[in-house]
Motif scaffolding. Structure first.
Motif, PDB file in Angstrom:
ATOM      1  N   CYS A  13      -9.694   6.796  -7.671  1.00  0.00           N
ATOM      2  CA  CYS A  13      -8.237   6.649  -7.781  1.00  0.00           C
ATOM      3  C   CYS A  13      -7.518   7.407  -6.674  1.00  0.00           C
ATOM      4  CB  CYS A  13      -7.759   7.132  -9.150  1.00  0.00           C
ATOM      5  SG  CYS A  13      -8.319   6.119 -10.529  1.00  0.00           S
ATOM      6  N   ILE A  14      -7.983   8.606  -6.395  1.00  0.00           N
ATOM      7  CA  ILE A  14      -7.367   9.412  -5.332  1.00  0.00           C
ATOM      8  C   ILE A  14      -7.586   8.747  -3.976  1.00  0.00           C
ATOM      9  CG2 ILE A  14      -7.462  11.638  -4.131  1.00  0.00           C
ATOM     10  CD1 ILE A  14      -8.244  12.873  -6.885  1.00  0.00           C
ATOM     11  N   ALA A  15      -8.799   8.240  -3.746  1.00  0.00           N
ATOM     12  CA  ALA A  15      -9.093   7.568  -2.488  1.00  0.00           C
ATOM     13  C   ALA A  15      -8.209   6.342  -2.290  1.00  0.00           C
ATOM     14  CB  ALA A  15     -10.566   7.168  -2.443  1.00  0.00           C
ATOM     15  N   ALA A  16      -7.824   5.694  -3.388  1.00  0.00           N
ATOM     16  CA  ALA A  16      -6.971   4.508  -3.317  1.00  0.00           C
ATOM     17  C   ALA A  16      -5.504   4.859  -3.110  1.00  0.00           C
ATOM     18  CB  ALA A  16      -7.133   3.675  -4.576  1.00  0.00           C
ATOM     19  N   GLY A  17      -5.154   6.149  -3.247  1.00  0.00           N
ATOM     20  CA  GLY A  17      -3.783   6.570  -3.000  1.00  0.00           C
ATOM     21  C   GLY A  17      -3.048   7.192  -4.164  1.00  0.00           C
ATOM     22  N   ALA A  18      -3.686   7.304  -5.332  1.00  0.00           N
ATOM     23  CA  ALA A  18      -3.016   7.943  -6.465  1.00  0.00           C
ATOM     24  C   ALA A  18      -2.665   9.385  -6.115  1.00  0.00           C
ATOM     25  CB  ALA A  18      -3.914   7.908  -7.705  1.00  0.00           C
ATOM     26  N   ALA A  19      -1.468   9.790  -6.504  1.00  0.00           N
ATOM     27  CA  ALA A  19      -1.007  11.139  -6.185  1.00  0.00           C
ATOM     28  C   ALA A  19      -1.475  12.172  -7.189  1.00  0.00           C
ATOM     29  CB  ALA A  19       0.520  11.167  -6.107  1.00  0.00           C
ATOM     30  N   GLY A  20      -1.944  11.708  -8.340  1.00  0.00           N
ATOM     31  CA  GLY A  20      -2.347  12.648  -9.372  1.00  0.00           C
ATOM     32  C   GLY A  20      -3.351  12.054 -10.334  1.00  0.00           C
TER      33      GLY A  20
ATOM     34  N   ALA B  38      -2.231  -1.819  -6.294  1.00  0.00           N
ATOM     35  CA  ALA B  38      -1.231  -2.732  -6.837  1.00  0.00           C
ATOM     36  C   ALA B  38      -0.095  -1.958  -7.499  1.00  0.00           C
ATOM     37  CB  ALA B  38      -1.881  -3.683  -7.854  1.00  0.00           C
ATOM     38  N   TYR B  39      -0.421  -0.911  -8.236  1.00  0.00           N
ATOM     39  CA  TYR B  39       0.623  -0.070  -8.843  1.00  0.00           C
ATOM     40  C   TYR B  39       1.444   0.634  -7.780  1.00  0.00           C
ATOM     41  CZ  TYR B  39      -0.711  -0.628 -13.728  1.00  0.00           C
ATOM     42  OH  TYR B  39      -0.922  -1.150 -14.989  1.00  0.00           O
ATOM     43  N   LEU B  40       0.807   1.105  -6.748  1.00  0.00           N
ATOM     44  CA  LEU B  40       1.522   1.798  -5.681  1.00  0.00           C
ATOM     45  C   LEU B  40       2.508   0.855  -4.974  1.00  0.00           C
ATOM     46  CD1 LEU B  40      -1.344   3.968  -4.170  1.00  0.00           C
ATOM     47  CD2 LEU B  40       0.543   4.734  -5.613  1.00  0.00           C
ATOM     48  N   ARG B  41       2.143  -0.406  -4.827  1.00  0.00           N
ATOM     49  CA  ARG B  41       3.064  -1.362  -4.222  1.00  0.00           C
ATOM     50  C   ARG B  41       4.293  -1.569  -5.105  1.00  0.00           C
ATOM     51  NH1 ARG B  41      -1.850  -3.932  -2.734  1.00  0.00           N
ATOM     52  NH2 ARG B  41      -1.781  -5.328  -4.535  1.00  0.00           N
ATOM     53  N   ILE B  42       4.095  -1.600  -6.410  1.00  0.00           N
ATOM     54  CA  ILE B  42       5.222  -1.744  -7.333  1.00  0.00           C
ATOM     55  C   ILE B  42       6.156  -0.539  -7.216  1.00  0.00           C
ATOM     56  CG2 ILE B  42       5.906  -1.850  -9.762  1.00  0.00           C
ATOM     57  CD1 ILE B  42       3.217  -3.344 -10.255  1.00  0.00           C
ATOM     58  N   LEU B  43       5.575   0.651  -7.179  1.00  0.00           N
ATOM     59  CA  LEU B  43       6.381   1.866  -7.108  1.00  0.00           C
ATOM     60  C   LEU B  43       7.102   1.981  -5.760  1.00  0.00           C
ATOM     61  CD1 LEU B  43       3.972   4.403  -8.822  1.00  0.00           C
ATOM     62  CD2 LEU B  43       6.082   3.440  -9.764  1.00  0.00           C
ATOM     63  N   ALA B  44       6.536   1.424  -4.720  1.00  0.00           N
ATOM     64  CA  ALA B  44       7.152   1.478  -3.402  1.00  0.00           C
ATOM     65  C   ALA B  44       8.244   0.430  -3.228  1.00  0.00           C
ATOM     66  CB  ALA B  44       6.105   1.293  -2.310  1.00  0.00           C
TER      67      ALA B  44
ATOM     68  N   ARG C 197       5.694   8.989  -7.969  1.00  0.00           N
ATOM     69  CA  ARG C 197       4.269   9.257  -7.823  1.00  0.00           C
ATOM     70  C   ARG C 197       3.489   8.655  -8.990  1.00  0.00           C
ATOM     71  NH1 ARG C 197       3.597  13.892  -4.316  1.00  0.00           N
ATOM     72  NH2 ARG C 197       1.710  14.549  -5.394  1.00  0.00           N
ATOM     73  N   LEU C 198       2.288   8.180  -8.690  1.00  0.00           N
ATOM     74  CA  LEU C 198       1.409   7.620  -9.714  1.00  0.00           C
ATOM     75  C   LEU C 198       0.326   8.631 -10.060  1.00  0.00           C
ATOM     76  CD1 LEU C 198       0.193   5.293 -11.434  1.00  0.00           C
ATOM     77  CD2 LEU C 198      -1.082   4.605  -9.372  1.00  0.00           C
ATOM     78  N   SER C 199       0.265   8.996 -11.347  1.00  0.00           N
ATOM     79  CA  SER C 199      -0.825   9.825 -11.857  1.00  0.00           C
ATOM     80  C   SER C 199      -1.655   8.959 -12.793  1.00  0.00           C
ATOM     81  CB  SER C 199      -0.272  11.044 -12.614  1.00  0.00           C
ATOM     82  OG  SER C 199      -1.321  11.919 -12.988  1.00  0.00           O
ATOM     83  N   VAL C 200      -2.935   8.834 -12.490  1.00  0.00           N
ATOM     84  CA  VAL C 200      -3.808   7.959 -13.270  1.00  0.00           C
ATOM     85  C   VAL C 200      -4.474   8.748 -14.387  1.00  0.00           C
ATOM     86  CG1 VAL C 200      -5.816   6.432 -13.238  1.00  0.00           C
ATOM     87  CG2 VAL C 200      -4.239   6.472 -11.283  1.00  0.00           C
TER      88      VAL C 200
ATOM     89  N   ALA D 143     -10.275  -6.213 -11.575  1.00  0.00           N
ATOM     90  CA  ALA D 143      -9.949  -6.149 -10.149  1.00  0.00           C
ATOM     91  C   ALA D 143     -10.586  -4.974  -9.425  1.00  0.00           C
ATOM     92  CB  ALA D 143      -8.431  -6.097  -9.966  1.00  0.00           C
ATOM     93  N   GLY D 144     -11.053  -3.973 -10.184  1.00  0.00           N
ATOM     94  CA  GLY D 144     -11.585  -2.764  -9.564  1.00  0.00           C
ATOM     95  C   GLY D 144     -10.520  -1.686  -9.475  1.00  0.00           C
ATOM     96  N   LEU D 145     -10.957  -0.437  -9.483  1.00  0.00           N
ATOM     97  CA  LEU D 145     -10.008   0.674  -9.453  1.00  0.00           C
ATOM     98  C   LEU D 145      -9.202   0.706  -8.159  1.00  0.00           C
ATOM     99  CD1 LEU D 145     -11.889   3.705 -11.071  1.00  0.00           C
ATOM    100  CD2 LEU D 145      -9.682   2.761 -11.777  1.00  0.00           C
ATOM    101  N   ASP D 146      -9.851   0.509  -7.032  1.00  0.00           N
ATOM    102  CA  ASP D 146      -9.154   0.598  -5.758  1.00  0.00           C
ATOM    103  C   ASP D 146      -8.014  -0.413  -5.684  1.00  0.00           C
ATOM    104  OD1 ASP D 146      -9.388   1.723  -2.805  1.00  0.00           O
ATOM    105  OD2 ASP D 146      -9.091  -0.433  -2.629  1.00  0.00           O
ATOM    106  N   ALA D 147      -8.311  -1.665  -5.977  1.00  0.00           N
ATOM    107  CA  ALA D 147      -7.291  -2.711  -5.900  1.00  0.00           C
ATOM    108  C   ALA D 147      -6.187  -2.501  -6.928  1.00  0.00           C
ATOM    109  CB  ALA D 147      -7.935  -4.082  -6.108  1.00  0.00           C
ATOM    110  N   THR D 148      -6.551  -2.033  -8.119  1.00  0.00           N
ATOM    111  CA  THR D 148      -5.553  -1.860  -9.179  1.00  0.00           C
ATOM    112  C   THR D 148      -4.619  -0.708  -8.879  1.00  0.00           C
ATOM    113  OG1 THR D 148      -7.119  -2.758 -10.789  1.00  0.00           O
ATOM    114  CG2 THR D 148      -5.228  -1.557 -11.656  1.00  0.00           C
ATOM    115  N   VAL D 149      -5.151   0.417  -8.434  1.00  0.00           N
ATOM    116  CA  VAL D 149      -4.294   1.547  -8.048  1.00  0.00           C
ATOM    117  C   VAL D 149      -3.354   1.124  -6.938  1.00  0.00           C
ATOM    118  CG1 VAL D 149      -4.275   3.822  -6.951  1.00  0.00           C
ATOM    119  CG2 VAL D 149      -5.866   3.359  -8.831  1.00  0.00           C
TER     120      VAL D 149
END
Length: 248
Positions: A32-39, A241-247, A3-6, A233-239
């Motif tokens: 960040c939450i709207a982009a998919g961050a879990a925390g 991008a991190y989620l893709r790495i974690l997945a 999980r990603l917590s920003v 890049a903006g918060l949405d795109a950056t979050v």
């Protein structure tokens, strides 16, 4: 999946540098939450140089149950001015997780973990009190912490591996030793049923290797690099991008 917590502390740094209410810490957390961050993570300090007590309260009110809320800090730091102390903030806001970090005012940022033997007598009752408020408790530990299992004896639920030295070694081009230390620390923690988090100086370049080395990694807390990258890049795109790495 990890999980990603920003960590939104840097948003508060920008706001405080000018005064006023912009940029809005709560709005950033919402993005960040709207982009998919879990925390969402915050690290209030007694000197209030970034996140302030009112931010901690406002974020809890808006986040609700939509994402985990992780409040970091030094539970032994005394109340000062409008900072009521970590324990009081936790009692008021009831975060999902409290990450205890042995930082002092003179530190620009967290730079070491607990000595689980020397700090045991102080940590045990503090952990028990935090859990009484319904929080999961994580302890910040160094990647070479040989007695990480003591965190479980003290009542902690997780440890957060301090990844600063790993990130530095990665940037130098040879992180084999540091990555192995992180993985071994995680193994020792898992052997006593401790969950494993990681954080500090993680970014899009070094995160993938760490995740692969620690398959059981429950959560990463990332702020400085993520917010810096989001300037371009903006918060949405950056979050995302991190989620893709974690997945991956």
């Amino acid at each position: 999946m990890t999980r990603l917590s920003v960590n939104v502390n840097k948003i508060a740094v920008l706001r405080n540098s000018r005064g006023g209410a912009q940029p809005d810490v709560v709005a950033a957390a919402e993005a960040c939450i709207a982009a998919g961050a879990a925390g969402i993570t915050v690290h209030p300090r007694p000197d209030q140089r970034h996140i302030r007590p009112d931010d901690v309260r406002a974020l809890k009110a808006r986040i609700g149950e939509r994402a985990e809320y992780n409040v970091e800090g030094n539970g032994f730091a005394a109340a000062r001015g409008s900072y009521p102390g970590l324990l009081r903030l936790v009692e008021e806001t009831r975060p999902t997780q409290v990450t205890l970090v042995p930082d002092a005012d003179a530190q620009l940022t967290s730079d070491h973990g607990f000595d689980l033997r020397a700090d045991a007598m102080r940590l045990r009752p503090l952990i028990a009190e935090l859990k009484r408020f319904g929080a999961r408790v994580s302890l910040f530990v160094d990647m070479d912490c040989a007695d990480v299992g003591r965190a479980a004896e003290l009542g902690a639920d997780r440890v957060e591996i301090y990844t600063g030295p790993y990130a530095e070694a990665f940037a130098r081009g040879d992180c084999t030793r540091e990555l192995a230390l992180c993985a071994a620390c995680a193994e020792r923690a898992g052997a006593v049923a401790l969950g494993v988090n990681a954080g500090h100086d993680l970014d899009q370049a070094n995160l993938g290797a760490l995740r692969r080395a620690i398959p059981q990694l429950a959560e990463v807390s990332i702020g400085h690099a993520l917010i810096g990258e989001a300037l371009y890049a903006g918060l949405d795109a950056t979050v995302k991008a991190y989620l893709r790495i974690l997945a991956g």
